[in-house]
Scaffold this motif. Sequence first.
Motif, PDB file in Angstrom:
ATOM      1  N   GLY A  63      20.175 -14.026   9.540  1.00 53.72           N
ATOM      2  CA  GLY A  63      21.303 -13.208   9.992  1.00 53.72           C
ATOM      3  C   GLY A  63      21.177 -11.785   9.488  1.00 53.72           C
ATOM      4  O   GLY A  63      21.338 -10.820  10.244  1.00 53.72           O
TER       5      GLY A  63
ATOM      6  N   THR B  60      15.400 -19.526  18.080  1.00 45.15           N
ATOM      7  CA  THR B  60      16.106 -19.445  19.360  1.00 45.15           C
ATOM      8  C   THR B  60      17.568 -19.169  19.050  1.00 45.15           C
ATOM      9  O   THR B  60      18.044 -19.473  17.959  1.00 45.15           O
ATOM     10  CB  THR B  60      15.988 -20.764  20.161  1.00 45.15           C
ATOM     11  OG1 THR B  60      16.706 -20.634  21.393  1.00 45.15           O
ATOM     12  CG2 THR B  60      16.574 -21.941  19.383  1.00 45.15           C
ATOM     13  N   HIS B  61      18.274 -18.605  20.051  1.00 45.50           N
ATOM     14  CA  HIS B  61      19.700 -18.359  19.832  1.00 45.50           C
ATOM     15  C   HIS B  61      20.543 -19.546  20.280  1.00 45.50           C
ATOM     16  O   HIS B  61      21.749 -19.594  20.064  1.00 45.50           O
ATOM     17  CB  HIS B  61      20.126 -17.087  20.589  1.00 45.50           C
ATOM     18  CG  HIS B  61      19.959 -17.205  22.068  1.00 45.50           C
ATOM     19  ND1 HIS B  61      18.709 -17.174  22.690  1.00 45.50           N
ATOM     20  CD2 HIS B  61      20.850 -17.405  23.067  1.00 45.50           C
ATOM     21  CE1 HIS B  61      18.856 -17.319  23.987  1.00 45.50           C
ATOM     22  NE2 HIS B  61      20.145 -17.469  24.241  1.00 45.50           N
TER      23      HIS B  61
ATOM     24  N   CYS C 194      19.280 -19.364   6.825  1.00 49.05           N
ATOM     25  CA  CYS C 194      20.121 -18.887   7.926  1.00 49.05           C
ATOM     26  C   CYS C 194      20.742 -17.537   7.577  1.00 49.05           C
ATOM     27  O   CYS C 194      20.799 -16.624   8.406  1.00 49.05           O
ATOM     28  CB  CYS C 194      21.207 -19.896   8.246  1.00 49.05           C
ATOM     29  SG  CYS C 194      20.515 -21.329   9.079  1.00 49.05           S
TER      30      CYS C 194
ATOM     31  N   ALA D 150      18.797  -9.874  11.361  1.00 47.13           N
ATOM     32  CA  ALA D 150      19.154  -9.807  12.789  1.00 47.13           C
ATOM     33  C   ALA D 150      18.112 -10.507  13.654  1.00 47.13           C
ATOM     34  O   ALA D 150      17.749 -10.034  14.736  1.00 47.13           O
ATOM     35  CB  ALA D 150      19.309  -8.350  13.226  1.00 47.13           C
TER      36      ALA D 150
ATOM     37  N   HIS E  55      17.443 -13.936  15.743  1.00 45.02           N
ATOM     38  CA  HIS E  55      18.164 -15.080  16.335  1.00 45.02           C
ATOM     39  C   HIS E  55      17.509 -16.388  15.892  1.00 45.02           C
ATOM     40  O   HIS E  55      16.333 -16.627  16.169  1.00 45.02           O
ATOM     41  CB  HIS E  55      18.124 -14.996  17.857  1.00 45.02           C
ATOM     42  CG  HIS E  55      19.033 -13.968  18.429  1.00 45.02           C
ATOM     43  ND1 HIS E  55      20.397 -13.933  18.141  1.00 45.02           N
ATOM     44  CD2 HIS E  55      18.799 -12.932  19.259  1.00 45.02           C
ATOM     45  CE1 HIS E  55      20.951 -12.902  18.782  1.00 45.02           C
ATOM     46  NE2 HIS E  55      20.000 -12.287  19.481  1.00 45.02           N
ATOM     47  N   THR E  56      18.248 -17.195  15.148  1.00 45.11           N
ATOM     48  CA  THR E  56      17.725 -18.526  14.795  1.00 45.11           C
ATOM     49  C   THR E  56      18.871 -19.529  14.888  1.00 45.11           C
ATOM     50  O   THR E  56      20.051 -19.155  14.895  1.00 45.11           O
ATOM     51  CB  THR E  56      17.212 -18.570  13.330  1.00 45.11           C
ATOM     52  OG1 THR E  56      18.318 -18.289  12.455  1.00 45.11           O
ATOM     53  CG2 THR E  56      16.080 -17.575  13.113  1.00 45.11           C
ATOM     54  N   HIS E  57      18.490 -20.800  14.989  1.00 43.58           N
ATOM     55  CA  HIS E  57      19.474 -21.886  14.896  1.00 43.58           C
ATOM     56  C   HIS E  57      18.932 -22.880  13.880  1.00 43.58           C
ATOM     57  O   HIS E  57      17.778 -23.301  13.978  1.00 43.58           O
ATOM     58  CB  HIS E  57      19.661 -22.564  16.251  1.00 43.58           C
ATOM     59  CG  HIS E  57      20.606 -23.732  16.164  1.00 43.58           C
ATOM     60  ND1 HIS E  57      21.975 -23.583  16.187  1.00 43.58           N
ATOM     61  CD2 HIS E  57      20.369 -25.051  15.990  1.00 43.58           C
ATOM     62  CE1 HIS E  57      22.547 -24.761  16.048  1.00 43.58           C
ATOM     63  NE2 HIS E  57      21.595 -25.682  15.922  1.00 43.58           N
TER      64      HIS E  57
END
Length: 427
Positions: free
Chosen positions: A342, A362-363, A338, A345, A347-349
């Motif tokens: 970040g 995905t954001h 994670c 840059a 977007h991950t979950h």
Amino acid sequence: MTNTTSHDTFQAACNLIPGGVNSPVRAYKSVGTEPRFVARAKGSRIWDIDGREYVDFVGSWGPMILGYGYEPVLDAVREQLELGTSFGAPTCVEVEAAEAVVNAVPSVEMVRFVSSGTEATMSAIRLARGYTGREKFIKFDGNYHGHSDSLLVAAGSGVLTLGIPGTPGVTQGAAKDTIVLPYNDLDSVREALEANPEQVAAVILEPIAGNMGVVPPKPGFLQGLRDLCDAHGTVLIFDEVITGFRVALGGAQELYGVTPDLTTLGKIIGGGFPVGAFGGKAEIMRHLAPEGPVYQAGTLSGNPVAMVAGITTIAALSQPGVYEELDRKGKKLADGLCRAAGSAAVHTHCNRVGSMSTMFFTHLEVSNWASASTADTDRYARFFRGMLDRGYWLAPSQFEACFVSLAHTDEEIEAFVDAAGEVLASL
Ligand code: KE4
């Protein structure tokens, strides 16, 4: 067989085996490259027939929680091989394996061994139907329970409509009694049970989803299902084929303190050999043939080689500190990934429970199939290929789990995170 490269072997395989593989996900279709054919594995490492070495985070889809080629398992298997590999008759090791499962898993008072997770879930559904005399059952979108017809069912048009066949070959008749609801949505379960009074035999779910990627239960979801099933006389089935002995010795039901009526198991309890199991309340299990009227059988059920592999694996997992170490390593990996995303840059979950985790591209926060399916699978495929080229063996699908084993070292996890940072920055 003279082919020496994965490419050549794959071409040959495609002429002999549909898609060249014996299980679809292995064909690497969703990650846009050809599969690598495995030569051998040991500990946290896997080698393909082209001589390339990888650090593995698939673990044969979960069984290899101790690492590949765990010596005590190999020793136990070698000893059993000399005694015989299959008899089609009862053996002491089956009783020993049953005792190990009963002692570890809170819901299991009695257990029946089979040869796959599919057999376990198919049989558990039949048992729940035979025990209750009811025909319908509830499953959840994004949960996979193997490939028996009534479980290969897609959600109907509305949350209260019955399922539709999820693949050609599954008939309307096989699908018509399956209700498919959104995961983590307790209200939809309440509505479905109230709309089908005294008709729902069972609710089956992955208590921590692994087959849409890792999706934990929302607070209160599991206990809410327990309460609803009690109120409606419906059998609660936890499909712990992945989570059993993965997130705790007693699986998700121990971790979350919610006890189902039946539990299905597989993967880890076979130590890498073909195995499945279903167990639970003795009052329900005693309805199984030959003690009761619900028929279920299997030539290789309780296979002694698989049993000794499972017994030895469970004994190793029963040692003090094992799950704390698995959780520490799982956290190190997921947190590192994670942070790397970040920094890049991207977007991950990330969702994680213990040593199983998924980084979704995905954001959105991922809590069910609707949110999981927003993940950018093309971006995952590029990430997968980049990591494969750097010597990391990941699940060839965005919608699977990443597994850490006791064999993975901190240094391997740190190197993995560094490599992920490079690949993520290039996406
Ligand atoms: P098997 O029939 O594949 O042994 O188990 C079916 C099954 C049942 N329940 C759960 C929760 C499962 O995850 C599975 C099978 N898992 C997949 C991977 N997520 C197996 C990999 C494959 O299909 O090749």
